[in-house]
Design an enzyme around this catalytic site. Structure first.
Site, PDB file in Angstrom:
ATOM      1  N   ASP A  33       0.834  -1.206   0.000  1.00 26.47           N
ATOM      2  CA  ASP A  33       0.000   0.000   0.000  1.00 26.47           C
ATOM      3  C   ASP A  33       0.871   1.260   0.000  1.00 26.47           C
ATOM      4  OD1 ASP A  33      -2.379   1.364   0.101  1.00 26.47           O
ATOM      5  OD2 ASP A  33      -2.772   0.977   2.234  1.00 26.47           O
ATOM      6  N   TYR A 125      -0.492  -8.123   7.889  1.00 30.77           N
ATOM      7  CA  TYR A 125      -1.682  -8.814   8.396  1.00 30.77           C
ATOM      8  C   TYR A 125      -1.419 -10.259   8.842  1.00 30.77           C
ATOM      9  CZ  TYR A 125      -4.879  -4.926   7.324  1.00 30.77           C
ATOM     10  OH  TYR A 125      -5.539  -3.718   7.308  1.00 30.77           O
TER      11      TYR A 125
HETATM   12  N1  AR6 Z   1       5.869  -5.589  -4.147  1.00 28.17           N
HETATM   13  C1  AR6 Z   1       5.444  -6.868  -3.978  1.00 28.17           C
HETATM   14  N2  AR6 Z   1       5.231  -7.418  -2.764  1.00 28.17           N
HETATM   15  C2  AR6 Z   1       5.459  -6.649  -1.678  1.00 28.17           C
HETATM   16  C3  AR6 Z   1       5.887  -5.292  -1.764  1.00 28.17           C
HETATM   17  C4  AR6 Z   1       6.106  -4.773  -3.075  1.00 28.17           C
HETATM   18  N3  AR6 Z   1       6.502  -3.509  -3.258  1.00 28.17           N
HETATM   19  N4  AR6 Z   1       6.003  -4.797  -0.496  1.00 28.17           N
HETATM   20  C5  AR6 Z   1       5.660  -5.795   0.362  1.00 28.17           C
HETATM   21  N5  AR6 Z   1       5.356  -6.912  -0.358  1.00 28.17           N
HETATM   22  P1  AR6 Z   1       1.601  -6.120   3.092  1.00 28.17           P
HETATM   23  P2  AR6 Z   1      -0.973  -7.105   4.135  1.00 28.17           P
HETATM   24  C6  AR6 Z   1       4.878  -8.229   0.131  1.00 28.17           C
HETATM   25  O1  AR6 Z   1       2.098  -5.883   4.472  1.00 28.17           O
HETATM   26  O2  AR6 Z   1      -0.320  -8.192   4.893  1.00 28.17           O
HETATM   27  C7  AR6 Z   1      -0.587  -1.902   4.922  1.00 28.17           C
HETATM   28  O3  AR6 Z   1      -0.216  -1.027   5.950  1.00 28.17           O
HETATM   29  C8  AR6 Z   1       5.084  -8.542   1.601  1.00 28.17           C
HETATM   30  O4  AR6 Z   1       6.351  -9.119   1.788  1.00 28.17           O
HETATM   31  O5  AR6 Z   1       1.853  -5.085   2.058  1.00 28.17           O
HETATM   32  O6  AR6 Z   1      -2.215  -7.424   3.334  1.00 28.17           O
HETATM   33  C9  AR6 Z   1      -2.028  -1.726   4.498  1.00 28.17           C
HETATM   34  O7  AR6 Z   1      -2.424  -0.372   4.538  1.00 28.17           O
HETATM   35  C10 AR6 Z   1       3.945  -9.544   1.844  1.00 28.17           C
HETATM   36  O8  AR6 Z   1       4.328 -10.863   1.439  1.00 28.17           O
HETATM   37  O9  AR6 Z   1       0.000  -6.382   3.069  1.00 28.17           O
HETATM   38  C11 AR6 Z   1      -2.763  -2.553   5.503  1.00 28.17           C
HETATM   39  O10 AR6 Z   1      -2.951  -1.844   6.712  1.00 28.17           O
HETATM   40  C12 AR6 Z   1       2.837  -9.098   0.912  1.00 28.17           C
HETATM   41  O11 AR6 Z   1       3.462  -8.228  -0.046  1.00 28.17           O
HETATM   42  C13 AR6 Z   1      -1.842  -3.718   5.737  1.00 28.17           C
HETATM   43  O12 AR6 Z   1      -0.533  -3.234   5.417  1.00 28.17           O
HETATM   44  C14 AR6 Z   1       1.704  -8.327   1.581  1.00 28.17           C
HETATM   45  O13 AR6 Z   1       2.228  -7.508   2.627  1.00 28.17           O
HETATM   46  C15 AR6 Z   1      -2.124  -4.882   4.825  1.00 28.17           C
HETATM   47  O14 AR6 Z   1      -1.304  -5.961   5.186  1.00 28.17           O
END
Ligand code: AR6
Length: 178
Positions: A33, A125
């Protein structure tokens, strides 16, 4: 529909739509995000604010999806979806599956042919990667047909990539890396 696994950053994907692992506020956060809003620029946040001022006054419910411009990202749209926070005591898998299904439905309605997903809920999450990968791949594979021709899962690190590779293998599919 083709499924491909990509190791990389979701903000760099040249696809029609990238999916954002957002939160209900739609106003930004960390992880995917944060990266999407940072690199996509203020147009995305402006459209998110407009959504909050209109049909999503109470926020976007978990498991649902909504599209905005992709601003300066090399994509046409960002599809924001809200994954569930992982719980040890309550099974929220249906909400995680819903994120993938609803995002694909929105993508199809937009006319997107290529869609890039992150591993929703597996970061902040707290969803375990093996289960998150299994739910992601099974749901996308079983989703109703849309105009979407290619779904890529964009995995940030080798651990996430390995989990998706294994889960795709369990579905009996050849891993196809561009
Ligand atoms: N590109 C691809 N994957 C990524 C990237 C990127 N740039 N950055 C992180 N990941 P997360 P959630 C991976 O935390 O768990 C936010 O604050 C990461 O390693 O982005 O759904 C939102 O506003 C992980 O495997 O999303 C919500 O409050 C995956 O993407 C909350 O985080 C998802 O990690 C959502 O948490």
């Amino acid at each position: 529909m083709r499924i491909v696994l990509v190791r990389g950053d979701i903000t760099e994907q040249r696809v029609d739509a990238v999916v954002n692992a957002a939160n209900s506020s739609l106003l930004g956060g960390g992880g995917v995000d944060g990266a999407i809003h940072r690199r996509g620029g203020p147009e995305i946040l402006a459209e998110c604010r407009a959504l909050r001022a209109s049909q999503y006054g109470g926020g976007l419910p978990t498991g649902q999806a909504v599209a905005t411009t992709a601003g300066r990202l090399p994509a046409r749209w960002v599809i924001h979806t809200v994954g569930p926070v992982h719980s040890g005591s309550e099974d929220r898998s249906h909400l995680l599956a819903s994120c993938y299904r609803e995002s694909l439905r929105v993508a199809g309605d937009l006319g997107a042919r290529t869609v890039a997903f992150p591993a929703i809920s597996t970061g902040i999450y707290g969803w375990p990667l093996d289960d998150g990968a299994r739910i992601a791949l099974r749901t996308v594979r079983a989703a109703p047909a849309t105009l979407v021709e290619e779904v890529s899962f964009v995995l940030f690190d080798s651990t996430a990539y390995a989990h998706f590779e294994r889960a795709l293998g369990d579905l009996g599919e050849i891993v196809d890396t561009p």
